[in-house]
Scaffold this motif. Structure first.
Motif, PDB file in Angstrom:
ATOM      1  N   ARG A  31       4.371  -3.738 -11.027  1.00  0.00           N
ATOM      2  CA  ARG A  31       5.085  -2.924 -10.562  1.00  0.00           C
ATOM      3  C   ARG A  31       4.474  -1.988  -9.731  1.00  0.00           C
ATOM      4  O   ARG A  31       4.763  -1.556  -7.776  1.00  0.00           O
ATOM      5  CB  ARG A  31       5.989  -1.971 -11.474  1.00  0.00           C
ATOM      6  N   ILE A  32       3.062  -1.460 -10.392  1.00  0.00           N
ATOM      7  CA  ILE A  32       2.050  -0.907  -9.152  1.00  0.00           C
ATOM      8  C   ILE A  32       1.842  -1.302  -8.130  1.00  0.00           C
ATOM      9  O   ILE A  32       1.713  -1.334  -7.177  1.00  0.00           O
ATOM     10  CB  ILE A  32       0.843  -0.476  -9.825  1.00  0.00           C
ATOM     11  N   TRP A  33       1.194  -2.671  -8.276  1.00  0.00           N
ATOM     12  CA  TRP A  33       0.638  -4.357  -7.401  1.00  0.00           C
ATOM     13  C   TRP A  33       2.191  -4.495  -6.369  1.00  0.00           C
ATOM     14  O   TRP A  33       2.228  -3.983  -5.040  1.00  0.00           O
ATOM     15  CB  TRP A  33       0.429  -4.977  -7.628  1.00  0.00           C
ATOM     16  N   ARG A  34       2.921  -4.574  -6.320  1.00  0.00           N
ATOM     17  CA  ARG A  34       4.470  -4.630  -6.031  1.00  0.00           C
ATOM     18  C   ARG A  34       4.715  -3.553  -5.378  1.00  0.00           C
ATOM     19  O   ARG A  34       4.737  -4.001  -4.094  1.00  0.00           O
ATOM     20  CB  ARG A  34       5.280  -5.684  -6.288  1.00  0.00           C
ATOM     21  N   ASN A  35       5.102  -2.585  -5.626  1.00  0.00           N
ATOM     22  CA  ASN A  35       5.143  -1.155  -4.285  1.00  0.00           C
ATOM     23  C   ASN A  35       4.113  -1.098  -3.845  1.00  0.00           C
ATOM     24  O   ASN A  35       4.022  -0.282  -2.443  1.00  0.00           O
ATOM     25  CB  ASN A  35       5.169   0.456  -5.762  1.00  0.00           C
ATOM     26  N   ALA A  36       2.680  -0.994  -4.175  1.00  0.00           N
ATOM     27  CA  ALA A  36       1.289  -0.525  -3.638  1.00  0.00           C
ATOM     28  C   ALA A  36       1.838  -1.602  -2.255  1.00  0.00           C
ATOM     29  O   ALA A  36       0.996  -1.346  -1.252  1.00  0.00           O
ATOM     30  CB  ALA A  36       0.539  -0.696  -4.222  1.00  0.00           C
ATOM     31  N   HIS A  68       5.993 -11.134  -3.020  1.00  0.00           N
ATOM     32  CA  HIS A  68       5.855 -12.112  -3.779  1.00  0.00           C
ATOM     33  C   HIS A  68       4.806 -12.406  -4.116  1.00  0.00           C
ATOM     34  O   HIS A  68       4.053 -12.364  -4.255  1.00  0.00           O
ATOM     35  CB  HIS A  68       7.198 -13.091  -4.393  1.00  0.00           C
ATOM     36  N   LYS A  69       4.621 -12.977  -5.816  1.00  0.00           N
ATOM     37  CA  LYS A  69       4.028 -13.506  -6.425  1.00  0.00           C
ATOM     38  C   LYS A  69       3.626 -15.200  -5.359  1.00  0.00           C
ATOM     39  O   LYS A  69       4.486 -15.802  -4.707  1.00  0.00           O
ATOM     40  CB  LYS A  69       4.208 -14.251  -7.957  1.00  0.00           C
ATOM     41  N   PRO A  70       1.777 -15.124  -5.025  1.00  0.00           N
ATOM     42  CA  PRO A  70       2.030 -16.874  -4.387  1.00  0.00           C
ATOM     43  C   PRO A  70       2.421 -17.938  -4.668  1.00  0.00           C
ATOM     44  O   PRO A  70       2.908 -17.680  -6.158  1.00  0.00           O
ATOM     45  CB  PRO A  70       0.196 -16.681  -4.370  1.00  0.00           C
ATOM     46  N   GLY A  82      -6.609 -16.324  -4.550  1.00  0.00           N
ATOM     47  CA  GLY A  82      -5.997 -16.184  -6.483  1.00  0.00           C
ATOM     48  C   GLY A  82      -5.250 -14.674  -6.468  1.00  0.00           C
ATOM     49  O   GLY A  82      -5.969 -13.798  -7.037  1.00  0.00           O
ATOM     50  N   GLU A  83      -4.758 -14.179  -4.332  1.00  0.00           N
ATOM     51  CA  GLU A  83      -3.911 -13.445  -5.107  1.00  0.00           C
ATOM     52  C   GLU A  83      -2.759 -13.060  -6.349  1.00  0.00           C
ATOM     53  O   GLU A  83      -2.343 -13.960  -6.231  1.00  0.00           O
ATOM     54  CB  GLU A  83      -3.584 -12.330  -3.856  1.00  0.00           C
ATOM     55  N   MET A  84      -2.407 -11.946  -6.930  1.00  0.00           N
ATOM     56  CA  MET A  84      -1.985 -11.656  -7.671  1.00  0.00           C
ATOM     57  C   MET A  84      -0.192 -11.264  -7.057  1.00  0.00           C
ATOM     58  O   MET A  84       1.162 -12.177  -7.492  1.00  0.00           O
ATOM     59  CB  MET A  84      -1.882 -10.712  -8.773  1.00  0.00           C
ATOM     60  N   TYR A  85      -0.601 -10.593  -6.329  1.00  0.00           N
ATOM     61  CA  TYR A  85       0.989 -10.470  -5.205  1.00  0.00           C
ATOM     62  C   TYR A  85       1.140 -10.618  -3.537  1.00  0.00           C
ATOM     63  O   TYR A  85      -0.439 -10.222  -3.109  1.00  0.00           O
ATOM     64  CB  TYR A  85       1.423  -9.245  -6.009  1.00  0.00           C
ATOM     65  N   ALA A 159      -0.605   5.917  -8.126  1.00  0.00           N
ATOM     66  CA  ALA A 159      -0.342   5.535  -9.114  1.00  0.00           C
ATOM     67  C   ALA A 159      -1.193   5.288 -10.971  1.00  0.00           C
ATOM     68  O   ALA A 159      -0.659   5.200 -11.574  1.00  0.00           O
ATOM     69  CB  ALA A 159       0.343   3.545  -9.504  1.00  0.00           C
ATOM     70  N   ILE A 160      -1.848   5.114 -10.400  1.00  0.00           N
ATOM     71  CA  ILE A 160      -3.290   5.540 -11.840  1.00  0.00           C
ATOM     72  C   ILE A 160      -2.883   6.868 -11.849  1.00  0.00           C
ATOM     73  O   ILE A 160      -3.290   6.964 -13.050  1.00  0.00           O
ATOM     74  CB  ILE A 160      -4.102   4.462 -10.942  1.00  0.00           C
ATOM     75  N   GLN A 161      -2.793   7.617 -11.035  1.00  0.00           N
ATOM     76  CA  GLN A 161      -3.225   9.236 -10.878  1.00  0.00           C
ATOM     77  C   GLN A 161      -1.634   9.533 -12.237  1.00  0.00           C
ATOM     78  O   GLN A 161      -1.710  10.065 -13.447  1.00  0.00           O
ATOM     79  CB  GLN A 161      -2.646  10.066  -9.616  1.00  0.00           C
ATOM     80  N   ASN A 162      -0.509   8.935 -11.750  1.00  0.00           N
ATOM     81  CA  ASN A 162       0.393   9.537 -11.920  1.00  0.00           C
ATOM     82  C   ASN A 162       1.021   8.772 -13.472  1.00  0.00           C
ATOM     83  O   ASN A 162       1.475   9.654 -14.634  1.00  0.00           O
ATOM     84  CB  ASN A 162       1.463   8.298 -11.747  1.00  0.00           C
ATOM     85  N   LEU A 163       0.470   7.929 -13.804  1.00  0.00           N
ATOM     86  CA  LEU A 163       0.017   6.763 -15.133  1.00  0.00           C
ATOM     87  C   LEU A 163      -0.916   7.914 -15.889  1.00  0.00           C
ATOM     88  O   LEU A 163      -1.047   8.174 -17.440  1.00  0.00           O
ATOM     89  CB  LEU A 163      -0.801   5.541 -15.293  1.00  0.00           C
ATOM     90  N   VAL A 164      -1.661   8.859 -15.495  1.00  0.00           N
ATOM     91  CA  VAL A 164      -3.130   9.037 -16.198  1.00  0.00           C
ATOM     92  C   VAL A 164      -2.388  10.667 -16.771  1.00  0.00           C
ATOM     93  O   VAL A 164      -2.365  11.177 -18.075  1.00  0.00           O
ATOM     94  CB  VAL A 164      -4.405   9.389 -15.466  1.00  0.00           C
TER      95      VAL A 164
END
Length: 167
Positions: A31-36, A68-70, A82-85, A159-164
């Protein structure tokens, strides 16, 4: 036309995101990757709509972005690493004069498709035998490369700061 983009620090980011995925779960990390990526490529989408030729006005209305995913065609590309999204800013070939047809497919379900699709965006971007090129996607990407990288880093960091903060 060939575009070369050099970015540093992404190897470390991917490693940290993999560690984060193990810690908080793949769903949250995805979700972090897609939104970013969606946030990062928004300026490219807006500029592509702005730069699109306005002869009929339909082209700029049909430009959209998909994150989307490749897919297999993406993985066969020379630029795939090798991208994830990934984000794809493109134009739909459906126009006002396209005819919607519905057929019953082999599985017994109705399937709709459009006839009379002309590759208008492709002809505008690269030109053809009758018209010269009027690029709009390539300039949109070129003018926003630094901005995309900055916005991607900002979004992932936030997003990482919000998770922390949430624990």
């Amino acid at each position: 036309m060939k575009i070369d983009v050099v970015s540093t620090g992404f190897e470390e980011l991917f490693k940290k995101m993999d560690e984060l995925s193990e810690e908080v779960g793949k769903g949250k990390t995805d979700r972090i990757w897609r939104n970013a990526i969606k946030y990062a490529f928004e300026p490219v989408l807006q500029d592509a709509k702005t730069y699109a030729p306005k002869d009929t006005g339909q082209l700029s209305e049909n430009i959209y972005m998909a994150v989307h995913k490749p897919k297999s065609r993406d993985k066969k590309s020379m630029t795939y690493q090798g991208e994830m999204y990934m984000a794809r800013v493109t134009a739909s070939p459906v126009r006002d004069d396209s005819i919607k047809k519905t057929v019953l497919n082999r599985r017994g379900k109705f399937q709709s498709y459009y006839a009379n699709k002309r590759p208008v965006a492709l002809s505008k971007e690269f030109g053809n035998a009758k018209t010269s090129a009027k690029p709009f996607l390539r300039p949109a990407l070129q003018s926003n490369m630094d901005r995309v990288q900055t916005r991607l880093a900002q979004s992932v960091w936030e997003a990482i700061q919000n998770l922390v903060k949430k624990g």
